[in-house]
Design an enzyme around this catalytic site. Structure first.
Site, PDB file in Angstrom:
ATOM      1  CB  SER A 166      -0.938   0.001   1.207  1.00  0.00           C
ATOM      2  OG  SER A 166      -0.193  -0.084   2.424  1.00  0.00           O
ATOM      3  CG  ASP A 321      -2.526   4.777   8.400  1.00  0.00           C
ATOM      4  OD1 ASP A 321      -1.504   5.506   8.372  1.00  0.00           O
ATOM      5  OD2 ASP A 321      -2.874   4.078   7.435  1.00  0.00           O
ATOM      6  CG  HIS A 324      -0.592   4.279   4.473  1.00  0.00           C
ATOM      7  ND1 HIS A 324      -1.376   3.520   5.312  1.00  0.00           N
ATOM      8  CD2 HIS A 324      -0.120   3.445   3.519  1.00  0.00           C
ATOM      9  CE1 HIS A 324      -1.398   2.275   4.882  1.00  0.00           C
ATOM     10  NE2 HIS A 324      -0.630   2.194   3.792  1.00  0.00           N
TER      11      HIS A 324
END
Length: 850
Positions: A166, A321, A324
């Site tokens: 991600s 979070d 990221h």
């Protein structure tokens, strides 16, 4: 109060206020006769006898006007302090110090690049810092901000794959958003874009890189296996297995391994708490160890993208979070584009990952000319032609048209021209090293209010500190015009280096350029009107002094003449002024004094000039067709177009005629004895002076408010030619109507004003960098110290170039009519050959590009 003078020590004893000033004056007058024995040469920058004595008499006059002893002591210390500074810190000593600094810095940077690694690609990928506002600055080089059209051009024949988790998907989206800014992240879906991204799964087998599927991203490995040492060992083993495959891929393309960014441990969810920065560093070390084990350089070598990790250390705390990065702080895509595209598109403001082109044939020939001059100088020295040249006369003010008679007459020695050319060659070598060679570093500009306003405050404090009594109180006298040019030039320099042009509307900067042109019209009109010297000698002198440095830079730095736009602009308008005043009938003040009709004649000439300007201003097609004719086009083209010349010409088209008309009105009023120009006297009667001052203050304030509130650049440029004169005239009247204001000037600003042309041109390459797009870095890691050192060298170089130009003007422009015509013919042939050569070279380059 009594003063006893013992050398440079002053002993003050309280005796009485009235006795104090007279005692000072008597002591200073007693000491003055000894001063001529310490007189310095004009080019040394020291304080001569006249200035030395004047400073003491100025102090005495200030003291007599003070109201108490403490103030008088402060004034005395102030005056003597300035004298001590000027005596021990001469311009000659400053130049020697700057020369030593250049040599040491050149050696330091050369050795550092040779032994410490001078690959700007490695600098881009590995380290940097935030300038503020999430603007990333790579170490030692400039990063271009790519646009979508540029990216499409660069990647037209390339395939790009982002392989990872991600975090890599974030990098991928940032990359795509540069091409299409309207695209938004939408989970794992990619809409309306190329399928660049590939997650780490078995689908990679279709791309014949299935081995990558066995390498779990570190945060997944840590999360799934609890950060065990076995997982780390397995990660290392898998990397070892795929390293040879990655190297084979790198032989046919470019492979970048993104090192893991840190996490914000306090912001991680419970399911990610086992992911720690300590664990991530172990995985990064494993990747570096395995993939760096290959000895390959260039092709076949996997490059590491570590700058993202360094940037994330400063911004990961803003993460929602903890894993990221926020979208506004992602610079990885721009770093990758600079690594891939800079060598292809070669942007001027992208010095990272870009090798500089080899010197052109013209640059090599120019270097040979400088070396030949050095050889001739050496031969003359060996033959004994080494007598010292006579003192340099002060250069004339070519921008405003004012001239100053040389203090010492006489021809220079035979060696003087070759010495001047050799000095110019050394200076041009420094220019080349700064902006055309991989020696010194470059960084991009970044505006903050402190970087703009704090230098302005320092500058004006120094300007006030060096206030002096003017030698005359005439309207716009020589010292005042030098002061005016000086502070304007310093403001322009600060405006450029601080990056203010990207934030502050440029109306303020443009009005300063208009003021320069206003002075040009004012000064040259006054000269022709009063002296009537239309001889070819003076015209050539002015043209030589204006253009010498720029022509040399065009040869050395391989740039077109129009690139240094201010000089073509001033040169063009000087020719227009000369043609206007020299054309039949030549109207001078002496002739006009005999009949008032001649005043109408000069007004008719100015009206004709105004109509000429208006005609071309509203006939862009005709203007472009005239200036597109060879060889004129080669003088005014920039990047194959004359649009820049048209823009600059139109923007300040009325400034010259405003200056000429104002000079005419002033000289007529002066001749009619309407003005009072005595020291301390207001220019007009008290009532008229107060009214004009009020109107001027209102006009100045109104224009300033309008300029600061104007946010549409096109509208500002449309209004500028018509209203900039209000700001200029308001300043001139405020500065000259009060008698006390005309009687003072700042010697600090005036000193810079005398070399304002050289400062404006030299900043392009030895103060700024990448043709003004960035900042030259001589002292890496210390921005404040770097500005101080580079500014010091820059000012010394500009001053020396001014003196060199003055020396060569005396040799290149003889007073003998026949010799001057021969020189002009030779200069014409040289310029024509140069234009032909540049045209052919441009065609050859275009052919290679195609």
């Amino acid at each position: 109060m009594v003063i006893k003078m013992e050398g440079d020590r002053q002993i003050l004893e309280e005796t009485g206020v009235d006795e104090y000033a007279s005692a000072v004056r008597a002591a200073l007058e007693t000491r003055a006769p000894a001063i001529p024995h310490t007189r310095t040469e004009p080019d040394s920058g020291g304080v001569d006898a006249q200035e030395y004595s004047a400073s003491y008499h100025s102090a005495a006059s200030h003291l007599s006007a003070c109201c108490h002893g403490g103030a008088k002591m402060a004034v005395l210390a102030y005056s003597l302090g300035k004298r001590e500074i000027n005596q021990y810190f001469s311009i000659k000593n400053a130049k020697l110090l700057s020369l030593a600094a250049v040599i040491l810095l050149t050696v330091f940077h050369t050795v550092s690049r040779y032994y410490g690694g001078g690959d700007t690609c490695e600098w881009l990928l590995s380290s940097g810092r935030y300038l503020g506002g999430n603007v990333w600055q790579p170490y030692g080089c400039m990063m271009h901000r790519y646009k979508g059209s540029e990216v499409k051009t660069c990647l037209a024949e390339k395939r790009v794959a982002f392989v990872g988790d991600s975090r890599i998907r974030q990098l991928f989206y940032s990359f795509i958003q540069i091409i299409n800014p309207a695209l938004k992240e939408d989970g794992k879906k990619v809409k309306n874009c190329f399928t660049f991204f590939r997650p780490l799964n078995n689908s990679l087998k279709e791309r014949n890189v299935s081995l990558l599927g066995s390498v779990f991203p570190p945060q997944w490995s840590i999360k799934l296996r609890g950060g065990s040492s076995e997982a780390l060992q397995q990660y290392r083993a898998n990397l070892t297995a795929i390293s040879s495959s990655l190297e084979r891929l790198a032989e046919y393309g470019e492979v970048y391994w993104v090192l893991q960014d840190p996490v914000h441990e306090e912001g991680l969810s419970e399911s990610r708490k086992m992911i720690t920065n300590e664990q991530l560093e172990l995985y990064n070390e494993a990747a570096l160890d395995v993939l760096n084990s290959s000895k390959k350089n260039g092709k076949g070598r996997v490059r590491f993208l570590g700058a993202l990790r360094q940037a994330a250390m400063e911004t990961i705390s803003q993460s929602a979070d903890g894993l990221h990065l926020p979208e506004s702080t992602r610079n990885g895509a721009m770093i990758l584009l600079n690594a891939v595209c800079n060598r292809v598109l070669r942007p001027v403001d992208g010095s990272c990952c870009q090798s500089l082109p080899a010197p052109s044939l013209l640059q090599k020939l120019t270097a040979c000319v400088f070396l030949g001059s050095a050889l001739v100088l050496l031969v003359l020295h060996v033959l004994g032609h080494n007598r010292h040249p006579k003192s340099r006369p002060p250069p004339s003010d070519v921008e405003s048209g004012e001239e100053k008679k040389p203090a010492v007459s006489g021809a220079l020695s035979h060696m003087a021209p070759f010495q001047a050319v050799c000095k110019m060659g050394l200076i041009m070598a420094y220019f080349y090293l700064c902006d055309r060679a991989d020696v010194f570093m470059k960084e991009q500009k970044f505006y903050t209010h402190s970087t703009f306003f704090i230098p302005l405050i320092y500058m004006f404090v120094l300007g006030v500190f060096y206030s002096e009594n003017s030698k005359e109180a005439k309207f716009l006298n020589r010292e005042q015009t030098d002061e005016w040019k000086g502070w304007m030039q310093l403001v322009i320099l600060i405006y450029h280096i601080s990056g203010a042009s990207a934030v502050i509307m440029h109306c303020g900067n443009e009005v300063l350029v208009a003021a320069y042109l206003f002075q040009t019209g004012y000064g040259h009109f006054s000269f022709f009107w009063l002296k009537g010297d239309f001889g070819l000698y003076r015209v050539c002198q002015v043209l030589f002094r204006l253009n010498f440095l720029v022509i040399v830079l065009c040869l050395v730095m391989d740039r077109p003449y129009q690139f240094y736009y201010f000089v073509p602009l001033v040169t063009f308008w000087f020719v227009v002024i000369y043609a206007t005043m020299a054309s039949w009938p030549q109207i001078l003040q002496k002739k006009a004094n005999g009949s008032g009709m001649w005043h109408m004649g000069i007004l008719v000439k100015l009206l004709g000039l105004l109509l000429f300007i208006c005609f071309f201003a509203y006939s862009q097609g005709l203007f472009e067709s005239i200036f597109s004719v060879w060889p004129i086009s080669k003088l005014f083209e920039l990047n194959g177009s004359i649009h820049e010349w048209w823009f600059r010409w139109k923007l300040d088209r009325f400034a010259i005629i405003h200056g000429m008309l104002f000079a005419f009105v002033y000289l007529v009023l002066q001749k009619c004895q309407v003005l009072s120009e005595g020291k301390g006297e207001p220019l007009f009667s008290i009532r008229i002076s107060n009214v004009l001052l009020f109107i001027s203050v209102v006009s100045f304030t109104t224009y300033s408010i309008w300029a600061s509130s104007c946010r549409n650049k096109t509208e500002c440029n449309e209004m500028h030619p018509y209203i900039s004169v209000l700001q200029i005239l308001a300043f001139v009247l405020i500065r000259n109507i009060p008698g006390y204001a005309r009687s003072l000037y700042s010697s600090f600003f005036a000193w810079f004003g005398k070399i304002s042309l050289e400062l404006f041109i030299c900043q392009y390459h030895i103060w700024l960098a990448a043709d003004t797009k960035g900042i030259l870095v001589l002292i890496p890691g210390s921005p404040s110290l770097n500005i101080i050192v580079s500014t010091f060298i820059f000012v010394c170089v500009a001053h020396e170039i001014s003196l060199i130009t003055n020396d060569l003007a005396q040799v290149a422009i003889p007073k003998d009519w026949g010799a001057l015509l021969k020189r002009l013919l030779a200069a014409g042939v040289f310029v024509l050959a140069l234009l032909v050569f540049r045209s052919d070279e441009g065609l050859r380059r275009a052919g290679k590009t195609d």
